[in-house]
Design an enzyme around this catalytic site. Sequence first.
Site, mmCIF file in Angstrom:
data_model
loop_
_atom_site.group_PDB
_atom_site.id
_atom_site.type_symbol
_atom_site.label_atom_id
_atom_site.label_comp_id
_atom_site.label_asym_id
_atom_site.label_seq_id
_atom_site.Cartn_x
_atom_site.Cartn_y
_atom_site.Cartn_z
ATOM 1 N N SER A 126 17.049 -13.405 -36.249
ATOM 2 C CA SER A 126 18.426 -13.125 -36.651
ATOM 3 C C SER A 126 19.203 -14.431 -36.704
ATOM 4 C CB SER A 126 19.084 -12.166 -35.659
ATOM 5 O OG SER A 126 20.436 -11.963 -35.987
ATOM 6 N N ALA A 127 19.888 -14.669 -37.820
ATOM 7 C CA ALA A 127 20.687 -15.880 -38.000
ATOM 8 C C ALA A 127 22.083 -15.487 -38.453
ATOM 9 C CB ALA A 127 20.023 -16.818 -38.996
ATOM 10 N N GLN A 131 19.067 -11.689 -41.434
ATOM 11 C CA GLN A 131 18.068 -11.420 -40.418
ATOM 12 C C GLN A 131 16.793 -10.944 -41.101
ATOM 13 O OE1 GLN A 131 20.212 -8.631 -37.962
ATOM 14 N NE2 GLN A 131 19.153 -6.860 -38.813
ATOM 15 N N ASP A 281 14.775 -29.251 -44.301
ATOM 16 C CA ASP A 281 15.095 -28.743 -42.967
ATOM 17 C C ASP A 281 13.812 -28.461 -42.171
ATOM 18 O OD1 ASP A 281 16.703 -27.937 -40.889
ATOM 19 O OD2 ASP A 281 16.956 -25.888 -41.628
#
Length: 548
Positions: A126-127, A131, A281
């Site tokens: 979950s961000a 999610q 990233d």
Amino acid sequence: MHRYREIISVWARHGFGDLLAGLNLDKYLDFGEKYLHLHVAPIPHLTRAQRVRMALEELGPAFIKLGQMMSNRPDLLSSDLLTELEKLQDAVPPFPDAEARTVVEAELGGPIDRHFANFGATPVASASMAQVHKAVLLTGEEVAVKVQRPGLDDLLKVDLEIMFHLAALLERYVQGMNILSPVTICEEFERTIKKELDFSREASQLERFANAFSDARHFKVPKVYGSFTTRRLLVLEYIHGVKVTNRQGLLDAGLDPKAAARNGAGIIFRQIFELGYFHADPHPGNILVLEGNVICLLDYGMVGSISPAHRDHLVSVLIGMVERDAGRISKTLMQLAVHPIESAESLEYHVGELLDEYVYVTLRELRVGDFLRKLIRLILEHKLKMLPGFYLLLKTVVTVEGVAGRLDPEFDMVEQFRPFARRIMRERLSPKRLLSDLYHTAWDLSPLLREFPSEARGILDLVKRGKIRIEFQHRGLEPLLEVHERIVNRIVFALVLASLVIGSSLVVLAGVPPTWQGIPIIGLGGFSVAALLGFWLLVNILRKGKIH
């Protein structure tokens, strides 16, 4: 207005009430004493940078993403603030399963059972923006379903509007803030966040990498299920692997951490130096190691790009580091800079000082990330303005070395870089490349050669008719003219003073009435004025050495 009050309250609660009061918000919004004069004393054991990070985390997705974007800008922020922004946690409490199902059904159309044999109720990750749920397609394939957080579009729209207003106030009322240009930062952030909100764009990036690495033995790109992917939904192949941070887990699974480190670095270097675009990233949470020490990168929302010219410049910097060549590095940085500086000798001198720190360090012990971090500080000290993508590229290289170093303490970044540098140097000197450069140079010169005869004819015609005019401008004469003007002023002043003395003397000798005690008053007045002026001139010369 409710969201604005909420944002103001959070910043004030973290000890930034003085800054908010200085923005004169009461001229624009009716917040009252409760919001504008909430000067909460900062927590003693927390630094200002730590409080900034905590406030951003509390404010939610848009502000977290803004902080993460700014963590790639060492040219704008201090090192302590950059360190804190790199710690920003993107993990937030998951939203309810029912809401996730609603989004999936709205995007795909129809009940969720029509598309998935099973849809996990509990998200596996979950961000702030989405999610991930584990699911099974009707064909039996395991997939990861990335679902965008409900209402995110509206929240970001409101937050962006508030950000732009606050940025404009910062530029207007906070001294020196216009140099950072907060409004421009907000504009850049708006473009970035809108791209990240579109999951179909991330899907196209995944397919791009999959096609480029179709022949790679040690790199796995998750398969995209395009028929299930929309702007708010991304369905990928579910990857079973061991997190790169779990070194003991890698050993237990029969994997080789050293081989994984080499493979991961080689993949990123191939992306940078061969493809010209790279996963921007590659932090540990986005890397899995699969059977056979195969590397799998997750989350392709942030992808950087590099032009062939910048790629060659980066190679020159790294070669200059290996060969301890300060001239090569400083010259390359000048070529990379948007606005080159004039003091190239000073830059080369300080680069040489930096290289001196590594005189007794072997190539195997040389830490590229440490060198690049110090080089960035040197760039900032000399006020060399680089494109933002340059710092993102360097940060990616630094991150890769850090992750690889955790897997293999003896990891040699220079050795991994060497084959790519050799290949690029060979390409530079290859006959094909030289002929290509010659062709493009000739192509650029062709308009000039084509237009030169007519331009030359026009100049000769002006010369024949006597209408040619040459304009020139003197530079550096201002100090000389100023000194000359001072000298002339003093001479003129001295002549006037001398004339006044001589004239007064003649009046006294002639006995011109009226008189005072037998002395003509006019002559006496002239002597008095001459004495005062002479005294004033003497004081000016002694104190300032000049006269205006």
